[in-house]
Scaffold this motif. Sequence first.
Motif, PDB file in Angstrom:
ATOM      1  N   ALA A 300       5.898  16.425 -14.097  1.00  6.41           N
ATOM      2  CA  ALA A 300       7.132  17.124 -13.136  1.00  6.41           C
ATOM      3  C   ALA A 300       5.918  17.256 -12.081  1.00  6.41           C
ATOM      4  N   TYR A 301       5.934  18.021 -10.838  1.00  7.98           N
ATOM      5  CA  TYR A 301       5.087  18.464  -9.631  1.00  7.98           C
ATOM      6  C   TYR A 301       6.084  19.935  -8.997  1.00  7.98           C
ATOM      7  N   LEU A 302       5.297  20.940  -9.311  1.00  8.52           N
ATOM      8  CA  LEU A 302       5.490  21.848  -8.881  1.00  8.52           C
ATOM      9  C   LEU A 302       4.581  22.405  -7.800  1.00  8.52           C
ATOM     10  N   SER A 303       5.526  22.468  -5.884  1.00  8.61           N
ATOM     11  CA  SER A 303       5.439  23.385  -5.054  1.00  8.61           C
ATOM     12  C   SER A 303       5.435  24.599  -4.766  1.00  8.61           C
ATOM     13  N   CYS A 304       4.226  25.311  -4.447  1.00  8.16           N
ATOM     14  CA  CYS A 304       4.335  27.147  -4.625  1.00  8.16           C
ATOM     15  C   CYS A 304       4.305  27.166  -3.181  1.00  8.16           C
ATOM     16  N   VAL A 305       4.361  28.300  -2.479  1.00  6.83           N
ATOM     17  CA  VAL A 305       4.181  29.507  -1.415  1.00  6.83           C
ATOM     18  C   VAL A 305       3.023  30.768  -1.869  1.00  6.83           C
ATOM     19  N   HIS A 316       8.976  28.394  -4.644  1.00  2.00           N
ATOM     20  CA  HIS A 316       8.893  27.335  -5.360  1.00  2.00           C
ATOM     21  C   HIS A 316      10.094  26.708  -4.974  1.00  2.00           C
ATOM     22  N   TYR A 317       9.236  24.746  -5.579  1.00  2.00           N
ATOM     23  CA  TYR A 317      10.152  23.879  -6.295  1.00  2.00           C
ATOM     24  C   TYR A 317       9.961  22.865  -6.978  1.00  2.00           C
ATOM     25  N   LEU A 318      10.895  23.189  -7.619  1.00  2.00           N
ATOM     26  CA  LEU A 318      10.164  21.851  -8.876  1.00  2.00           C
ATOM     27  C   LEU A 318      10.917  20.299  -9.053  1.00  2.00           C
ATOM     28  N   SER A 319      10.040  19.621  -8.637  1.00  2.00           N
ATOM     29  CA  SER A 319      10.294  18.370  -8.413  1.00  2.00           C
ATOM     30  C   SER A 319      10.228  17.550  -9.758  1.00  2.00           C
ATOM     31  N   MET A 324       8.312  13.042   0.056  1.00  2.00           N
ATOM     32  CA  MET A 324       8.052  14.543   1.159  1.00  2.00           C
ATOM     33  C   MET A 324       9.336  15.319   1.105  1.00  2.00           C
ATOM     34  N   SER A 325      10.542  14.809   0.183  1.00  2.00           N
ATOM     35  CA  SER A 325      11.495  15.891  -0.524  1.00  2.00           C
ATOM     36  C   SER A 325      11.256  17.524  -1.078  1.00  2.00           C
ATOM     37  N   ILE A 326       9.656  17.359  -2.020  1.00  2.00           N
ATOM     38  CA  ILE A 326       9.223  18.090  -2.383  1.00  2.00           C
ATOM     39  C   ILE A 326       8.824  19.958  -1.170  1.00  2.00           C
ATOM     40  N   VAL A 327       8.291  19.151   0.076  1.00  2.06           N
ATOM     41  CA  VAL A 327       7.626  20.302   0.696  1.00  2.06           C
ATOM     42  C   VAL A 327       8.620  20.326   1.127  1.00  2.06           C
ATOM     43  N   TYR A 328       9.814  20.191   1.739  1.00  9.44           N
ATOM     44  CA  TYR A 328      10.310  20.353   2.771  1.00  9.44           C
ATOM     45  C   TYR A 328      12.255  21.311   2.041  1.00  9.44           C
ATOM     46  N   LYS A 329      11.763  20.777   0.900  1.00 11.52           N
ATOM     47  CA  LYS A 329      12.749  22.118  -0.683  1.00 11.52           C
ATOM     48  C   LYS A 329      11.889  23.413  -0.071  1.00 11.52           C
ATOM     49  N   THR A 330      10.871  23.108  -0.612  1.00 11.59           N
ATOM     50  CA  THR A 330       9.888  24.517  -0.276  1.00 11.59           C
ATOM     51  C   THR A 330       9.542  25.102   0.426  1.00 11.59           C
ATOM     52  N   LEU A 331       9.859  24.540   2.099  1.00 11.78           N
ATOM     53  CA  LEU A 331       9.945  25.355   3.262  1.00 11.78           C
ATOM     54  C   LEU A 331      11.699  25.321   3.483  1.00 11.78           C
ATOM     55  N   HIS A 400       5.353  21.842 -23.976  1.00  8.31           N
ATOM     56  CA  HIS A 400       6.506  21.313 -25.418  1.00  8.31           C
ATOM     57  C   HIS A 400       7.648  21.147 -24.274  1.00  8.31           C
ATOM     58  N   CYS A 401       8.088  21.419 -24.070  1.00  7.75           N
ATOM     59  CA  CYS A 401       9.305  21.774 -23.043  1.00  7.75           C
ATOM     60  C   CYS A 401       9.706  20.275 -23.133  1.00  7.75           C
ATOM     61  N   LYS A 402      11.247  19.873 -23.649  1.00  5.87           N
ATOM     62  CA  LYS A 402      12.023  18.660 -24.194  1.00  5.87           C
ATOM     63  C   LYS A 402      12.406  17.883 -23.228  1.00  5.87           C
ATOM     64  N   ASN A 403      12.492  18.758 -21.796  1.00  4.24           N
ATOM     65  CA  ASN A 403      13.511  18.263 -20.433  1.00  4.24           C
ATOM     66  C   ASN A 403      13.151  18.500 -19.311  1.00  4.24           C
ATOM     67  N   PHE A 404      13.325  18.004 -18.359  1.00  2.35           N
ATOM     68  CA  PHE A 404      13.176  18.378 -16.915  1.00  2.35           C
ATOM     69  C   PHE A 404      13.657  20.223 -16.802  1.00  2.35           C
ATOM     70  N   ASN A 405      15.556  19.955 -17.374  1.00  3.00           N
ATOM     71  CA  ASN A 405      16.242  22.145 -16.843  1.00  3.00           C
ATOM     72  C   ASN A 405      15.380  22.628 -17.619  1.00  3.00           C
ATOM     73  N   GLU A 406      14.859  22.714 -19.089  1.00  3.73           N
ATOM     74  CA  GLU A 406      13.755  23.047 -19.773  1.00  3.73           C
ATOM     75  C   GLU A 406      12.549  23.379 -19.418  1.00  3.73           C
ATOM     76  N   LEU A 407      12.389  22.590 -18.947  1.00  2.00           N
ATOM     77  CA  LEU A 407      10.923  22.757 -17.842  1.00  2.00           C
ATOM     78  C   LEU A 407      10.676  24.271 -16.640  1.00  2.00           C
ATOM     79  N   LYS A 408      11.880  23.815 -16.128  1.00  7.39           N
ATOM     80  CA  LYS A 408      12.826  24.800 -15.187  1.00  7.39           C
ATOM     81  C   LYS A 408      12.422  25.970 -15.388  1.00  7.39           C
ATOM     82  N   GLN A 409      13.526  26.035 -16.621  1.00  4.36           N
ATOM     83  CA  GLN A 409      13.402  27.595 -16.600  1.00  4.36           C
ATOM     84  C   GLN A 409      12.902  28.240 -17.339  1.00  4.36           C
TER      85      GLN A 409
END
Length: 442
Positions: A300-305, A316-319, A324-331, A400-409
């Motif tokens: 996964a990729y984490l974009s932060c300001v 921040h936004y996790l994708s 390019m949507s990762i930086v657009y969502k961060t903005l 150790h996160c099993k899925n993307f939702n757990e990682l997001k939390q």
Amino acid sequence: MAKKHYSENEIKQLKQNPNIVDVKKNQITYLPEFKVRAVKDNLEGKAPTLIFLENGFDLDILGKDIPRKRLYTWREIYDKSGELGLLTNYRGRKESSKNSKELSIEEQLKKAEAKIKFLEMENGIFKKARRDGKDGDEKETKLTPGERYQLIHETIQRNNLKRVCTYLCELAGVCRSGYYAWLDAKELRDSREKEDELYTELISYIFHQKNQKTGVLQIKMIMENDYCICMNHKKIRRLMRKYNLVTKVRRANPYKKMIKATQEHRTLPNLLNRQFDQEEPNKVLLTDITYLYYENGQKAYLSCVKDGCTKEIIAHYLSTNLEMSIVYKTLEHLALNSGIIQPNTILHSDQGVHYTNPEFQKKAKELKLTQSMSRKGNCWDNAPMESFFGHFKDEVEYKHCKNFNELKQVVDSYIDEYNNRRYQWGLKKMTPVQYRNHLLAA
């Protein structure tokens, strides 16, 4: 008063006096018969100075205080041992002192046994130090005075040795008075040891609560703010070293260069020159992207300001991808925080393909953000953002996160803790949110 030192010429003149046996630079040996005669004259009431003058001494060479001092010493010996004491004692030492150095065979064996036991225990300590040390560490192991005193004490106690304390102190290179002072201070050492153990319990609790990734300064701030215990960071470091609490730190990885931008992508000048903290919230915003591996090698990729002044993660936004949507969502998340973007706000990034993209630069201009970029391949030009990602990967068990939702939390939870509950030394021991409110109130 320092001893008088005689020159070679003065020594020659003094040796001419028949009442002197030998003369050195700072020592005179007098004729024993002269000492007896001088004491008897002094007991009859004659002054020490007059006695020495009558016997041919030049007081300008000898020293004006010498007659009084010598008569005082000689009279003490005369009172204890009589004339025989003066006749057989050249420097105030008893005749038997020379013979006392000649030890019996039993005493020699006792000293040899004590030396063997002491060296065995000392060698055992050095072997342990080598086992505990790092491989290839050839640094010489040296014992502190306290460790030497402990070694002497254990040697005597374990082997039931007697009358060897002075000898062992000489062997260990310490003074006997220091050893006895160390023995007398046992109660004080024990009380300090108990105090250290109590403090270490709290330090160990904080240390393991943070997965062994909390450093000395972080522990100090947590103790002050959460437990109202003010302790010097040097003492915390000493206790952690004493009880082997070693903080896990990340190893430096080589900076990975971003993909070269196409010709239509345009880089921008570095407006900050590493002046990240300009003592004004929302004036300098730093942004970057990092990758996070979780269950079964998924990425996964984490974009932060991040605010360069308050160190707060503003957006921040996790994708699951690097589109390019990762930086657009961060903005977009950044724009939702009202009052963050001001007319003079600078958005600083590296020369990644996302930030040199014309569409991104267009959106940044629409938000009235002034873009700034690091020099090519220079991670130090965006150091605070890199530092945050480093702390995140040190302190969060995201693998150790099993899925993307757990990682997001997990990501959302850590950033909330980072902003609101993680004290920082450079922020006057406040959290980023506390520091921002402090600056705005001022």
